[in-house]
Design a protein around this motif. Structure first.
Motif, short mmCIF file in Angstrom:
data_model
loop_
_atom_site.label_atom_id
_atom_site.label_comp_id
_atom_site.label_asym_id
_atom_site.label_seq_id
_atom_site.Cartn_x
_atom_site.Cartn_y
_atom_site.Cartn_z
N VAL A 53 -63.62 36.75 48.91
CA VAL A 53 -62.71 36.97 47.87
C VAL A 53 -63.40 37.29 46.61
CG1 VAL A 53 -61.12 35.78 46.36
CG2 VAL A 53 -60.72 35.31 48.87
N LYS A 57 -62.35 40.77 45.60
CA LYS A 57 -61.37 40.25 44.57
C LYS A 57 -59.85 40.77 45.30
CE LYS A 57 -64.51 40.25 40.77
NZ LYS A 57 -65.67 40.13 41.92
N GLU A 58 -59.67 40.25 46.51
CA GLU A 58 -58.75 40.52 47.26
C GLU A 58 -58.37 39.13 47.95
OE1 GLU A 58 -56.76 43.51 47.58
OE2 GLU A 58 -57.90 44.19 46.02
N ALA A 59 -57.02 39.00 48.52
CA ALA A 59 -56.59 38.07 49.22
C ALA A 59 -57.29 38.51 50.69
CB ALA A 59 -55.20 37.95 49.39
N ILE A 213 -52.73 47.91 46.15
CA ILE A 213 -51.52 46.95 46.20
C ILE A 213 -50.48 47.21 47.30
CG2 ILE A 213 -49.59 46.24 44.79
CD1 ILE A 213 -51.15 47.10 42.16
N PRO A 214 -50.45 46.14 48.10
CA PRO A 214 -49.81 46.14 49.51
C PRO A 214 -48.26 46.29 49.30
CG PRO A 214 -50.58 43.70 48.94
CD PRO A 214 -51.07 44.71 47.85
N ASP A 215 -47.80 46.85 50.16
CA ASP A 215 -46.14 46.80 50.17
C ASP A 215 -45.26 45.84 50.34
OD1 ASP A 215 -46.31 49.76 49.97
OD2 ASP A 215 -46.43 50.24 52.21
N GLU A 216 -45.87 44.85 51.03
CA GLU A 216 -45.16 43.34 50.97
C GLU A 216 -46.44 42.29 51.24
OE1 GLU A 216 -42.85 43.75 54.94
OE2 GLU A 216 -44.07 45.30 55.36
N PHE A 217 -45.79 41.20 51.32
CA PHE A 217 -46.77 40.01 51.71
C PHE A 217 -47.01 39.93 53.26
CE2 PHE A 217 -44.28 38.83 47.61
CZ PHE A 217 -45.62 38.55 46.78
N PRO B 384 -47.04 32.50 49.88
CA PRO B 384 -47.06 33.52 48.61
C PRO B 384 -45.80 34.07 48.09
CG PRO B 384 -49.11 33.77 49.90
CD PRO B 384 -48.16 32.87 50.73
N ARG B 385 -45.04 34.56 49.33
CA ARG B 385 -43.67 35.11 49.06
C ARG B 385 -42.88 34.28 48.58
NH1 ARG B 385 -40.63 38.37 53.60
NH2 ARG B 385 -39.73 36.07 54.00
N TYR B 388 -43.77 34.03 44.72
CA TYR B 388 -43.51 35.26 43.93
C TYR B 388 -41.79 35.29 43.70
CZ TYR B 388 -42.23 40.34 42.99
OH TYR B 388 -41.80 41.18 42.45
N LYS B 404 -57.36 31.03 44.15
CA LYS B 404 -56.79 31.31 45.58
C LYS B 404 -55.31 32.09 45.49
CE LYS B 404 -59.20 28.43 48.69
NZ LYS B 404 -59.53 26.97 48.28
N PHE B 407 -53.49 36.51 43.47
CA PHE B 407 -53.29 37.82 43.89
C PHE B 407 -51.48 37.93 44.13
CE2 PHE B 407 -57.51 37.28 45.79
CZ PHE B 407 -57.95 38.24 44.79
N VAL B 408 -50.99 36.78 44.34
CA VAL B 408 -49.56 36.67 44.24
C VAL B 408 -48.91 37.36 42.94
CG1 VAL B 408 -47.33 35.07 44.25
CG2 VAL B 408 -49.44 34.76 45.66
N LYS B 411 -50.90 41.14 41.96
CA LYS B 411 -50.51 42.42 42.74
C LYS B 411 -49.14 42.51 42.36
CE LYS B 411 -54.23 42.88 45.05
NZ LYS B 411 -54.91 44.21 45.50
N TRP B 465 -43.18 48.16 45.57
CA TRP B 465 -43.01 47.18 46.30
C TRP B 465 -42.33 45.87 45.90
CZ3 TRP B 465 -45.27 42.68 46.66
CH2 TRP B 465 -46.24 42.20 45.79
#
Lengths: 462, 561
Positions: A53, A57-59, A213-217, B384-385, B388, B404, B407-408, B411, B465
């Motif tokens: 991380v 710098k990403e999940a 940046i992802p499209d969804e969780f 996380p969802r 959000y 932790k 990013f929620v 992003k 998104w």
């Protein structure tokens, strides 16, 4: 030819090395919908997680079998089973990659056996691929974990071509070493696509850890190569391995699918890229696009401009073998003197580093040797910043982890363009250092006297 | 019983722990080792906790006995600050190999200690035990004792192999190591009636120094801070302090309490987060020192300093109030911070839309209700969802949390501020609070958000998104609303006890079937709260809800009959 020596200290000080299981987990992060699972106690995973991380710098998805003291002594079957079931239920991964750790290897858990049993007991897992790699912490290093894991992925996931059907000449497998960044992988992909080739990268960190940046969780990896694509790699016409560490995986690929392979030990520097481009031109049957002819010219010019600054520099470098070989060779070709080289683990490329001796050691060794031999350029990962401060010499960060700068995932060193930018960066570091710290003073050209003031001779060294 | 398990038992029996005090004898025996869930856990291990607690001792060599993973993957990752030695930033490890695993690593450990003393000559070496050497039976106590005698220097064993439990247990085991081997072994050159210990404060980002000038001004001497910016000698003579302030009770209550027991040093639990908390803590320090022999005039001087600092802080925050008007904050932290920060943010005129209570005690929760009103959103554990969605639904403008969950927010194009241990700014004391407000302002009003929230020109708004994620969740919610059975199932499937994986439905059924009224009863019938006990508060809420639902229903049923 360099002699490889192993440090004799009982105490490693300021480790350069990181452990094998997280090298393995890193490889699993390049698969789509993947959940790497470390079979060990919680810390084994949480330290690796924090490291990834901080670097990207990403999940980052990473799980643990959370071995307790009792479970460790009795054996971890139940923990592995529960972990797999929990992950399957909660995160619905497309693949689970399992690496062992020091504790579970000391106990001697037979994880392959566990997986067979779990599959028998839980038919709902039938279609869930699982790859297990033995990666004890007390042996080898980060790069070895990656090396073994990718070879294992090939053995388990790639399907042998069923018919003698013609290979698709445009499809090429690429097996990148762990020293390549997501940015490097993207660059190689672009170059290959410019030759109308269709590369499949195993693993593909560019899809999963390139900071998009992802499209969804999604609780697993997003992007990366899919299990199906890996399975289909057998139909490719060629396999290209980048870094000597990928030779075992390339051999496994050839053994399984018959696809011939070629290993490029380096992709940083003019010569290695010439070879690479010529090879791509040969296998694709296409001329070299004008874009690369122009880029080659730019790199050549960059080398002309920068050799004044890099030439004669005494380089101290600490890195895993393939990265060490790659960067030190390029800088040697730019006229730098590779003066101190410290690495983490054995590798055949180490003998060919342009130095008399490569030491398997730590950052304390690197710092002390750099000081003794008057090095004036330091390259290692972020942990080297304390040493650079004390040595007061320019410091280029390379490798993993790089937690004190942003953009680590996009740092580029491959291709003509990547080499050009890297050369500029390093030359500029040297110039900035010269301007900031090495301006002449009235005492600069005096003969260094060994009097009370130890600081005065520093300037005259340069 | 080995000495390590004896120590762990002792730590579990901690009478100073409020949570522990509420447990039965049998529960207490089991202690707070959370039964970690394979495939569903993410926190650190006991070794991690021990290292975190002691590493801020700056002049000590911290030697990790184990394979490379334990130190190689983790060193140099904490932002404590030192006013002197930087030895604490050096990573030392025995990096044991296969041969050591087969033949034992004790000799290597001894040699490692020798090398460190020869090269670095620290006042002490701390040796951390990890899983692999613990398994193969390396006796670090014996090695440390031998090395201590041979080299004439304290070599302190810290018995905290990762697999004995979570991070929090490791904090306490580190405290035990100090109590057993360090505290009380040396004497200060002189003492004053103003000598104070601060326990469980790590000087992250140099935070302690935001408060130290005030103490200096009042003539209060920090005899020892355990362990932020600490020096070995200071800890060794910390038993001569007159009073102690405990900052993080979760980590080091055993140290504070045992020092009270052994050396008669009274302690209180306080915080320097938030303006009022800082003032309260200063007052309490003064009060305790006076009680222990400091002159009475200390209180008047303390009040004067408080009045001055509060006025300065308010004046500094004032300009932000109009900018924060109508701005909403979602706070995801835990424990004491879940309310101490709330107070501070409200002071600045921000509106709180929710706060997490994951690691909070019942008292913490009461404080939150006091501050935020009865219908405060208290968040237990969320994906996380869900986080959000909560941010979106509550129309939060900024999220404050630990690294932790960053990013929620990020992003999703939401401002975010780190208020946990990895943050790079210091938020303690009066100046720290102003800094926090400043940072929130910077994050809220950064023009970057406007740009980032614009979809790419080739994407219609609905395809961004964020929109997709919301649509997905709305669709799920709509599906549940349309299907009461599924909704009820989803509601009942909510996990209440994470250790024993017991869901709400099971507990409700048990309450209904057996007419349960106590958590103890629920535990007997469902096994919930049989693990770490953290869910007992949640179970109480369920019990309360069940009784509340039962009462008004009863007359209706009678009427029907």
């Amino acid at each position: 030819m360099a002699i490889v020596t192993v440090g004799k200290k009982a105490c490693a000080v300021n480790p350069l090395k990181m452990s094998q299981p997280i090298g393995g987990a890193f490889a699993f992060l390049g698969l789509r919908g993947s959940m790497p699972l470390l079979h060990g106690s919680q810390g084994c995973t949480s330290f690796g997680l924090t490291l990834f991380v901080r670097h990207f710098k990403e999940a980052v998805p990473l799980q643990t079998t959370a071995m307790s003291e009792v479970a460790t002594v009795l054996g971890g079957y139940e923990n592995v089973e529960q972990a797999i079931l929990n992950i399957h239920k909660r995160t619905k991964p497309e693949i689970i990659g399992i690496c062992s750790t020091g504790v579970t290897e000391t106990k001697g858990d037979d994880v392959e056996g566990y997986i067979r049993l779990i599959r028998q007991k839980h038919p709902e897992l039938a279609s869930l691929p699982m790859v297990y790699v033995a990666t004890p912490d007390f042996k080898d290093a980060f790069q070895d974990g990656w090396e073994k894991t990718v070879a294992r992925m090939v053995e388990v996931l790639v399907e042998a071509p069923t018919t003698a059907a013609r290979r698709d000449p445009s499809r090429v497998n690429v097996l990148p070493g762990c020293h390549l960044t997501p940015g490097d992988i993207d660059e190689i992909r672009t170059i290959m696509e410019d030759f109308a080739l269709e590369p499949s990268f195993l693993p593909d960190l560019a899809g999963s850890l390139d900071g998009h940046i992802p499209d969804e969780f999604v609780p697993t990896t997003i992007g990366g190569i899919s299990v199906d694509e890996v399975a289909a790699m057998g139909q490719a016409a060629w396999t290209i391995a980048i870094g000597a560490q990928m030779r075992p995986a390339a051999e496994a690929m050839e053994k399984k699918t018959g696809a011939p392979f070629r290993v490029f030990e380096r992709l940083c520097g003019l010569g290695p890229n010439d070879e690479f481009i010529v090879f791509l031109s040969e296998i694709s049957g296409r001329p070299v696009p004008s874009k690369y002819r122009r880029q080659r010219g730019q790199l050549a010019d960059a080398m002309l401009d920068a050799h004044f600054h890099i030439g004669g520099r005494k380089l101290a470098i600490g890195a895993e073998p393939d990265l060490l070989f790659d960067l030190s060779s390029m800088l040697h070709e730019m006229g730098a003197k590779v003066t101190v080289a410290v690495t983490t683990t054995q590798s055949p490329v180490l003998e060919r580093v342009k130095i008399e001796e490569v030491l398997i050691g730590d950052l304390e060794d690197l710092e002390n040797l750099a000081k003794d031999r008057g090095c004036d350029l330091l390259i290692t990962h972020s942990h080297g910043r304390q040493a650079a401060e004390r040595l007061k010499i320019p410091f280029h960060r390379a490798g993993f982890p790089m937690f004190d700068r942003v953009g680590a995932g996009h740092q580029l060193s491959v291709g003509y363009r990547g080499t050009r930018d890297l050369i500029f960066n390093i030359a500029n570091l040297v110039i900035a250092d010269h301007e900031d710290h090495r301006q002449p003073t009235p005492d600069t050209w005096r003969i260094a006297d060994t009097g009370a003031d130890g600081e005065a001779p520093v300037a005259s060294l340069h | 019983m080995s000495s390590l398990s004896a120590t762990i038992q002792d730590v579990f029996n901690e009478p100073g722990c409020g949570k522990n005090g509420n447990k039965s004898e049998a529960e207490r025996k089991k202690g707070c080792t959370k039964q970690l869930q394979p495939g569903g856990a993410a926190g650190g291990c006991a070794f991690d906790g021990a290292k975190i607690a002691l590493q801020p001792l700056t002049d000590v060599a911290h030697l990790v006995h184990g394979p490379i993973a334990c130190e190689g993957n983790s060193w140099d990752n904490r932002g404590a600050r030192s006013s002197g030695s930087n030895l604490w930033r050096t990573g030392f490890t025995t990096d044991i190999n296969e041969t050591d695993v087969v033949f034992g690593g004790e000799k290597r450990l001894y040699k490692a200690v020798k090398e460190i003393i020869e090269k670095y000559d620290p006042p002490a070496v701390f040796v951390y035990q990890t899983c692999v050497p613990a398994m193969i039976g390396d006796d670090i106590n014996a090695v440390c004792k031998a090395a201590s005698q041979k080299f004439g220097k304290p070599v302190i064993p810290v018995n905290s192999p990762g697999f004995v439990g979570p991070k929090n247990l490791g904090n306490k085991l580190a405290g035990e190591a100090l109590l057993e081997h360090v505290i009380g072994t040396q004497e200060p050159d002189f003492t004053t009636p103003y000598d104070l210990n601060i326990i469980g404060e790590y000087n992250l980002s140099g935070e302690l120094w935001q408060v130290k000038p005030l103490l200096d001004e009042l003539g209060i001497r920090i005899l020892s801070c355990i362990s932020g910016d600490g020096k070995y000698r200071e800890v060794a003579y910390s038993h001569r302090a007159r009073a102690a302030m405990m900052v993080c009770s979760k980590a080091m209550i055993n140290v504070a309490r045992k020092m009270e027991e052994r050396y008669g040093i009274p302690f209180f639990e306080g915080s320097f987060y938030g303006i009022e908390d800082s003032s309260d803590s200063l007052r309490e320090i003064a009060r305790m020192l006076i009680e222990r022999g400091a002159p009475d005039e200390l209180m008047a001087r303390t009040e004067a300093v408080i009045a001055r600092e509060e006025a300065k802080a308010w004046a500094a925050i004032e300009p932000y109030k109009p900018r924060f008007k109508g701005k909403k904050v979602l706070l995801i932290t835990g424990g004491v911070k879940s309310w101490s920060v709330v107070a501070a943010l409200q002071e600045a005129g921000l509106e709180l839309v929710g706060t997490s209570v994951k690691k909070s005690t019942r008292e913490d929760k009461e404080r939150i209700k006091e501050l935020m009103g009865q219908d405060a959103h208290m968040i237990d554990d969320m994906t996380p969802r869900e986080m959000y969605k909560m941010m979106k639904d509550a129309k939060a403008d900024i999220m404050l949390s630990g690294g932790k969950s960053q990013f929620v927010a990020l992003k999703a194009g939401m401002p975010w501020l780190d208020i946990n241990q990895e943050r790079s700014h210091a938020y303690m004391g009066y100046v720290g609070m102003v800094k926090l407000v400043e940072e929130i302002d910077k994050a809220l009003y950064n023009p970057v958000w406007e740009q980032l929230r614009q979809p790419a020109p080739w994407e219609t708004g609905a395809k961004s998104w964020q929109a997709k994620a919301m649509a997905q969740m709305d669709a799920e919610a709509a599906a549940l609303a349309a299907d009461p059975v599924a909704a009820e199932n989803a509601r009942r499937a909510r996990k209440i006890c994470h250790c024993k994986t017991v869901d709400l439905g099971t507990i409700e059924d048990a309450i209904a079937a057996h007419g349960l009224t106590t958590t103890e009863g629920v535990k007997q019938h469902t096994n919930a709260s049989g693990g770490c006990g953290a869910c007992s508060v949640r179970i109480e809420d369920i019990l309360a809800a069940a009784t509340a639902a039962a009462e008004p229903v009863a007359p209706v049923l009678q009427a029907a009959e």
